[in-house]
Design a protein around this motif. Sequence first.
Motif, PDB file in Angstrom:
ATOM      1  N   ILE A  91       0.822  -1.255   0.185  1.00  0.00           N
ATOM      2  CA  ILE A  91       0.240  -0.038  -0.002  1.00  0.00           C
ATOM      3  C   ILE A  91       0.882   1.235  -0.152  1.00  0.00           C
ATOM      4  CG2 ILE A  91      -1.516   1.487   1.273  1.00  0.00           C
ATOM      5  CD1 ILE A  91      -2.993  -1.149   0.318  1.00  0.00           C
ATOM      6  N   GLU A  92       1.799   1.194   1.002  1.00  0.00           N
ATOM      7  CA  GLU A  92       2.677   2.658   0.999  1.00  0.00           C
ATOM      8  C   GLU A  92       3.473   2.797  -0.151  1.00  0.00           C
ATOM      9  OE1 GLU A  92       1.306   4.067   2.983  1.00  0.00           O
ATOM     10  OE2 GLU A  92       1.157   3.418   5.127  1.00  0.00           O
ATOM     11  N   THR A  93       3.770   1.803  -0.919  1.00  0.00           N
ATOM     12  CA  THR A  93       4.584   1.795  -2.228  1.00  0.00           C
ATOM     13  C   THR A  93       3.735   2.467  -3.046  1.00  0.00           C
ATOM     14  OG1 THR A  93       5.893  -0.001  -1.741  1.00  0.00           O
ATOM     15  CG2 THR A  93       5.731   0.535  -4.062  1.00  0.00           C
ATOM     16  N   GLU A  94       2.660   2.205  -3.152  1.00  0.00           N
ATOM     17  CA  GLU A  94       1.610   2.760  -4.140  1.00  0.00           C
ATOM     18  C   GLU A  94       1.126   4.323  -3.729  1.00  0.00           C
ATOM     19  OE1 GLU A  94       0.807   2.073  -7.387  1.00  0.00           O
ATOM     20  OE2 GLU A  94       2.092   0.431  -6.946  1.00  0.00           O
ATOM     21  N   GLU A 126       8.124   5.916   5.564  1.00  0.00           N
ATOM     22  CA  GLU A 126       8.651   5.416   6.868  1.00  0.00           C
ATOM     23  C   GLU A 126       7.702   4.273   7.278  1.00  0.00           C
ATOM     24  OE1 GLU A 126       8.540   4.411  10.707  1.00  0.00           O
ATOM     25  OE2 GLU A 126       7.165   5.859  10.305  1.00  0.00           O
ATOM     26  N   HIS A 127       6.453   4.108   6.809  1.00  0.00           N
ATOM     27  CA  HIS A 127       5.664   3.023   7.242  1.00  0.00           C
ATOM     28  C   HIS A 127       6.296   1.806   6.298  1.00  0.00           C
ATOM     29  CE1 HIS A 127       2.042   5.761   8.511  1.00  0.00           C
ATOM     30  NE2 HIS A 127       3.024   5.929   9.392  1.00  0.00           N
ATOM     31  N   ARG A 128       6.567   2.116   4.923  1.00  0.00           N
ATOM     32  CA  ARG A 128       6.810   0.906   4.149  1.00  0.00           C
ATOM     33  C   ARG A 128       8.231   0.362   4.649  1.00  0.00           C
ATOM     34  NH1 ARG A 128       8.636   3.615  -0.823  1.00  0.00           N
ATOM     35  NH2 ARG A 128      10.416   4.083   0.507  1.00  0.00           N
ATOM     36  N   ASP A 129       9.057   1.366   5.065  1.00  0.00           N
ATOM     37  CA  ASP A 129      10.387   0.608   5.539  1.00  0.00           C
ATOM     38  C   ASP A 129      10.311   0.137   6.935  1.00  0.00           C
ATOM     39  OD1 ASP A 129      11.574   2.233   3.335  1.00  0.00           O
ATOM     40  OD2 ASP A 129      12.268   3.919   4.384  1.00  0.00           O
ATOM     41  N   THR A 130       9.251   0.541   7.574  1.00  0.00           N
ATOM     42  CA  THR A 130       9.196  -0.396   8.896  1.00  0.00           C
ATOM     43  C   THR A 130       8.710  -1.833   8.542  1.00  0.00           C
ATOM     44  OG1 THR A 130       8.695   1.911  10.168  1.00  0.00           O
ATOM     45  CG2 THR A 130       7.799  -0.458  11.000  1.00  0.00           C
ATOM     46  N   ALA A 131       7.728  -1.710   7.706  1.00  0.00           N
ATOM     47  CA  ALA A 131       7.209  -2.869   7.398  1.00  0.00           C
ATOM     48  C   ALA A 131       8.067  -3.973   6.651  1.00  0.00           C
ATOM     49  CB  ALA A 131       6.025  -2.690   6.205  1.00  0.00           C
ATOM     50  N   ILE A 132       8.904  -3.433   5.686  1.00  0.00           N
ATOM     51  CA  ILE A 132      10.000  -4.148   5.178  1.00  0.00           C
ATOM     52  C   ILE A 132      11.112  -4.765   6.317  1.00  0.00           C
ATOM     53  CG2 ILE A 132      12.076  -4.206   3.655  1.00  0.00           C
ATOM     54  CD1 ILE A 132      10.402  -2.469   1.768  1.00  0.00           C
ATOM     55  N   ALA A 151      -2.079  -3.528  -7.103  1.00  0.00           N
ATOM     56  CA  ALA A 151      -3.172  -3.291  -8.268  1.00  0.00           C
ATOM     57  C   ALA A 151      -4.253  -2.956  -7.409  1.00  0.00           C
ATOM     58  CB  ALA A 151      -3.390  -4.689  -8.752  1.00  0.00           C
ATOM     59  N   GLY A 152      -4.905  -3.235  -6.433  1.00  0.00           N
ATOM     60  CA  GLY A 152      -5.911  -3.229  -5.864  1.00  0.00           C
ATOM     61  C   GLY A 152      -6.072  -1.494  -5.331  1.00  0.00           C
ATOM     62  N   CYS A 153      -4.875  -1.073  -4.784  1.00  0.00           N
ATOM     63  CA  CYS A 153      -4.673   0.166  -4.211  1.00  0.00           C
ATOM     64  C   CYS A 153      -4.846   1.154  -5.705  1.00  0.00           C
ATOM     65  CB  CYS A 153      -3.230   0.473  -3.744  1.00  0.00           C
ATOM     66  SG  CYS A 153      -3.109   1.721  -2.969  1.00  0.00           S
ATOM     67  N   ARG A 154      -4.058   0.757  -6.599  1.00  0.00           N
ATOM     68  CA  ARG A 154      -4.012   1.630  -7.901  1.00  0.00           C
ATOM     69  C   ARG A 154      -5.768   1.759  -8.496  1.00  0.00           C
ATOM     70  NH1 ARG A 154       0.386  -1.190  -9.013  1.00  0.00           N
ATOM     71  NH2 ARG A 154      -0.810  -2.839 -10.459  1.00  0.00           N
ATOM     72  N   ALA A 155      -6.483   0.705  -8.305  1.00  0.00           N
ATOM     73  CA  ALA A 155      -7.802   0.616  -8.655  1.00  0.00           C
ATOM     74  C   ALA A 155      -8.650   1.546  -7.649  1.00  0.00           C
ATOM     75  CB  ALA A 155      -8.407  -0.913  -8.802  1.00  0.00           C
ATOM     76  N   ALA A 156      -8.426   1.462  -6.336  1.00  0.00           N
ATOM     77  CA  ALA A 156      -9.112   2.425  -5.601  1.00  0.00           C
ATOM     78  C   ALA A 156      -8.867   3.817  -5.686  1.00  0.00           C
ATOM     79  CB  ALA A 156      -8.631   1.843  -4.109  1.00  0.00           C
ATOM     80  N   ILE A 157      -7.581   4.200  -6.055  1.00  0.00           N
ATOM     81  CA  ILE A 157      -7.345   5.468  -6.431  1.00  0.00           C
ATOM     82  C   ILE A 157      -7.988   5.827  -7.668  1.00  0.00           C
ATOM     83  CG2 ILE A 157      -5.564   7.004  -7.154  1.00  0.00           C
ATOM     84  CD1 ILE A 157      -3.608   5.494  -5.475  1.00  0.00           C
ATOM     85  N   ALA A 158      -7.908   5.273  -8.580  1.00  0.00           N
ATOM     86  CA  ALA A 158      -8.797   5.547  -9.871  1.00  0.00           C
ATOM     87  C   ALA A 158     -10.324   5.734  -9.740  1.00  0.00           C
ATOM     88  CB  ALA A 158      -8.505   4.506 -10.894  1.00  0.00           C
TER      89      ALA A 158
END
Length: 163
Positions: A91-94, A126-132, A151-158
């Motif tokens: 999620i945080e990457t997107e 920072e959330h993404r880095d913490t998750a990794i 892909a779901g995140c991109r769809a939700a944004i659109a």
Amino acid sequence: MLRVDQAGEYGAARIYAGQLAVMGNRHPDSTEIARMRAQEQHHLDVFNRMVVERGVRPTALAPFWHVAGYALGAATALMGPRAAMACTAAIETEIDRHYAEQAEALGDSDPELKARIEEFAEEEREHRDTAIAHGAEQAPAYPLLSAAIRAGCRAAIAISKRV
């Protein structure tokens, strides 16, 4: 932009709520998840205020994001703590990509919104880095799980841009 960002932060807070509902407060990762949830709630509070101040129509899909976010959080937590962290990383990457696009599109036209987006983007990274750091990439079927969530995140944004 505000409608999409508000919807996204709402969904993120619901994802963390679902994860915490499954993991409880005794799991070692629960403290990190609760901390990230509090930051997402702060982001949501800021966007809620800005939506009202600027007269922006919120997404009509809030009830759907309420359920979908919670379900995604709970489902990934049920798969295990690494899958929950994989969800956050995806999620945080997107969101990082999305916020960078918004900041570029804004240029100098809305300094207040751009400053908030840049501030929140830093916390999302920072959330993404913490998750990794907490094992996201060791989740079962990580590439597939990450790709599906992204892909779901991109769809939700659109979708939130229009509805």
